[in-house]
Design a protein around this motif. Structure first.
Motif: not given
Lengths: 100, 478
Positions: B72-79, B245-255, B325-331
């Motif tokens: 959900i946190f990542f989905k917030f970044i995407f939105l 796509p970069k944040a999504a890549g990191f999300a999948v790396i996490g999983r 946190n960094y990815l959201l700030i980076y967005a």
């Protein structure tokens, strides 16, 4: 006795042929084909794993890959046509508008 | 209400809703002449999806899909990146003469793909989400059909993206053959149970995953596509794909790496350390030589992928939270910088060269001040958000014992000051050479306001965001 290893070696060989083709060919169409060879090599390995494991997940993934590869080919060729209208070439060495 | 609605379909409600909005936008394109209405519908869709995120929890579809705090946190970044990029788009597209409705539909589909990736708890779902995202973004990168540069960007992105996804598939196939399952939790428990950590096939699969995800997050040496694609693509799409796509890549790396291959952490963290150092070094050093600002920001985004990898390498909850946190700030800060580039694109003026920014502070003081904030934030200078993001990342890396790596990262961000502050120097210390105009776009101005405010507020009051990220990963990997 044909074991799973035979299929995996075949699949890895096909995959490497695809990689080699992608890296050495200069025509974009041939590079597309090489990607298709790679995807089908993976399909072969998935189907054989699935068969030897008596599990359906591999088959399911293969169906998804086939469907996605069709969409990918459609989009790739569309992009290539758009590029060809602008540049009149399908050779990667001539697509050098941007570099650095 | 039947049981399946409550237990299964409710979990995928945000994705379903956004897909419905995407199809609605594509269909409404046939009857609506004013394309800004479609942008409005897309933003309304994103708002509805954001609201629906709070109603999702748990697994669906036989454990192939999970809605947890992490996702959900990542989905917030995407939105966030979707809304900001849509705000930029309308005026820019009419300037480029490609104001078609499919654009918004494709953007929504790409976001659906990213959301599926962030929520994937099965390798099949990872692949499907990745392809949905990538195929949409390939088309978006080539959206200016009459421009040779845009088509070239799309082709380069497509070729290398398809090549990388074949590697991902081979990795999935080998994992499946070894463990007999594609479920992320299943792979993790199988590897733990059978102690397969040193298995050569598994090491090969790990390398293949790192290659595939390295392409998606544009980490060196898998970054070759990024500068060309970022330069050639429409600027709002560059903003979108440098974040989403970069944040999504990191999300999948996490999983995949942290959970499924958690027992292989030594192998993949060794690989990621190399990737991270190379990305920070090559990204920051090559950015110095650039004269095109989009290309410079492309190299900067490669470097930022290197910083964010520190959070993964740390392999701790603290590292994961600081990475999110960094990815959201980076967005916020990166889309902010691209907003400035977009807003200066008018009918007569491309405004993509660094020299075009000379004396911007004299002609557009407010715009120059905002660009200054974004550049400071990308460098990591307090009191901007970029500093906070890097601070938590570096703290997490030091706590995990990677002090030397943190020193490298700090040195590299010192190098990055050179080219970020050069933009500031051009804006403030040179006389205006050309008369630049701002595009008359309320959407872009609103995006500028949002990103500027976010960068400053997060920079001054950082605690809320990092607490949110920490709370989000409490149930991660269970």
């Amino acid at each position: 006795m044909v074991t799973v290893n035979w299929f995996i070696w075949l699949s890895l060989t096909l995959f490497m042929i695809g990689v080699f083709g992608f890296l050495t060919r200069r025509s974009i169409i041939m590079m597309f084909l090489s990607i298709e060879v790679m995807l089908n090599a993976v399909n072969l390995s998935l189907v054989s794993f699935s068969y030897f494991l008596n599990d359906l997940r591999g088959h399911i993934l293969v169906f998804f890959i086939v469907a996605v590869a069709a969409a990918e080919a459609a989009i790739g060729l569309a992009i290539l046509i758009a590029l060809f209208r602008n540049r009149q070439t399908a050779q990667v060495d001539q697509i050098t508008e941007m570099k650095g | 209400m039947p049981e399946i609605f409550r237990t299964q379909l409710m979990v995928v409600l945000p994705e379903t809703l956004l897909a419905v909005f995407a199809m609605a936008v594509v269909l409404l394109d046939l009857v609506i002449r004013k394309k800004s209405v479609l942008a409005g519908i897309s933003i309304a869709g994103a708002a509805a999806v954001f609201y629906s995120l709070f109603y999702t929890q748990g697994f669906a579809f036989n454990h192939m899909f999970v809605a947890d705090g992490y996702g959900i946190f990542f989905k917030f970044i995407f939105l966030v990146s979707l809304v900001l990029a849509v705000l930029l788009s309308n005026k820019y597209l009419s300037v480029e003469g490609v104001n078609h409705g499919e654009y918004y539909g494709l953007m929504l589909f790409a976001t659906v793909g990213m959301m599926v990736m962030a929520s994937a708890s099965d390798l099949i779902t990872v692949y499907l989400g990745l392809e949905l995202m990538s195929l949409s973004v390939y088309v978006l990168a080539g959206f200016i059909r009459h421009s040779a540069r845009s088509s070239e960007a799309a082709l380069k992105y497509f070729m290398l993206g398809a090549f990388a996804s074949a590697f991902l598939l081979l990795g999935i196939s080998l994992t499946y053959g070894l463990t007999g399952t594609t479920s992320i939790g299943g792979v993790a428990s199988y590897l733990q149970l059978h102690g397969l950590a040193k298995n050569p096939v598994l090491i090969l699969a790990t390398i293949l995953y790192v290659v595939a995800f390295g392409f998606k997050i544009a980490a060196v040496p898998f970054h070759m596509w990024a500068p060309d694609v970022y330069e050639g693509a429409p600027t709002p799409i560059t903003a979108f794909m440098s974040v989403g796509p970069k944040a999504a890549g990191f999300a999948v790396i996490g999983r995949v790496l942290l959970v499924a291959l958690g027992s292989m952490s030594f192998e993949w963290s060794t690989l990621l350390i190399v990737l991270s150092i190379l990305s920070m070094a090559a990204g920051n050093i090559l950015a110095i030589a650039q004269t095109n600002i989009k290309r410079m920001l492309a190299y900067s985004s490669i470097a930022h992928a290197g910083y964010a990898l520190l959070g993964v390498i740390a392999f701790s909850p603290e590292g994961l939270a600081s990475m999110m946190n960094y990815l959201l700030i980076y967005a916020f800060m990166n889309i902010g910088a691209f907003t400035v580039v977009t807003i200066l694109r008018t009918e007569g003026m491309k405004a993509e060269e660094l020299s075009d920014y000379e004396g911007l502070s004299k002609t557009h003081p407010l715009l120059a001040a905002l660009m200054l904030i974004f550049m400071f934030s990308l460098t990591g200078i307090p009191p901007t958000a970029g500093f906070i993001g890097k601070f938590y990342l570096f703290t997490a890396a030091i706590k995990a014992g990677y002090t030397w790596l943190t020193v490298v990262a700090v040195l590299m961000s010192a190098i990055s000051a050179y080219f970020y502050l050069r933009v500031v120097m051009y804006m403030y210390m040179k006389e205006p050479a050309k008369q630049l105009e701002m595009a008359k776009s309320y959407g872009a101005r609103f995006a500028l306001l949002l990103t500027g405010l976010a960068v400053l507020v997060i920079g001054i009051l950082p605690a809320g965001l990092i607490d949110m990220a920490r709370a989000a990963i409490i149930d991660f990997g269970s």
